[in-house]
Motif scaffolding. Structure first.
Motif: not given
Length: 125
Positions: A77-95
């Protein structure tokens, strides 16, 4: 295949992440070829996508593992994602959760999580 030449990435369709993730996989796992499965916000698709979306990903991972001998699958996953626009911490948890989900698919491979930060650098999760 007798030698390890392929790895697999489930990553975002965003073209900004392709090169850093593929180069990281090539260097980290000494695999010149990276099978790339893309979706907008792939961690979100793995966790909350339709059955057909997830089944399509599984089918592609099967091809990569069976036909190409891939022994490692990364969920990126990545920073500044239009398909899943969530913050870093949530993105890392989702990954992390997506890695667990991919592990549950039962492929005999290593599954890793990657996050591409705002500098387009790959971080392991």
């Amino acid at each position: 295949m007798s030698e390890k030449t392929f790895s697999t990435v489930i990553t975002c369709m965003d073209g900004r992440v392709q090169l850093p993730v593929n180069e990281w996989m090539q260097n980290q796992y000494n695999t010149p070829y990276v099978d790339t499965i893309t979706a907008a916000g792939p961690e979100k698709v793995i966790l909350a996508g339709s059955t057909s979306e997830v089944d399509s990903m599984k089918e592609k991972v099967t091809i990569s593992c069976d036909a190409h001998g891939s022994e490692v699958v990364a969920v990126a996953g990545h920073h500044d994602c239009a398909g899943n626009p969530v913050g870093r911490e949530q993105k890392i948890e989702e990954i992390k959760q997506a890695v667990e989900a991919v592990q549950s698919w039962g492929f005999p491979v290593q599954v890793v999580g990657l996050y591409v930060n705002e500098k387009w650098e790959v971080e392991t999760i």
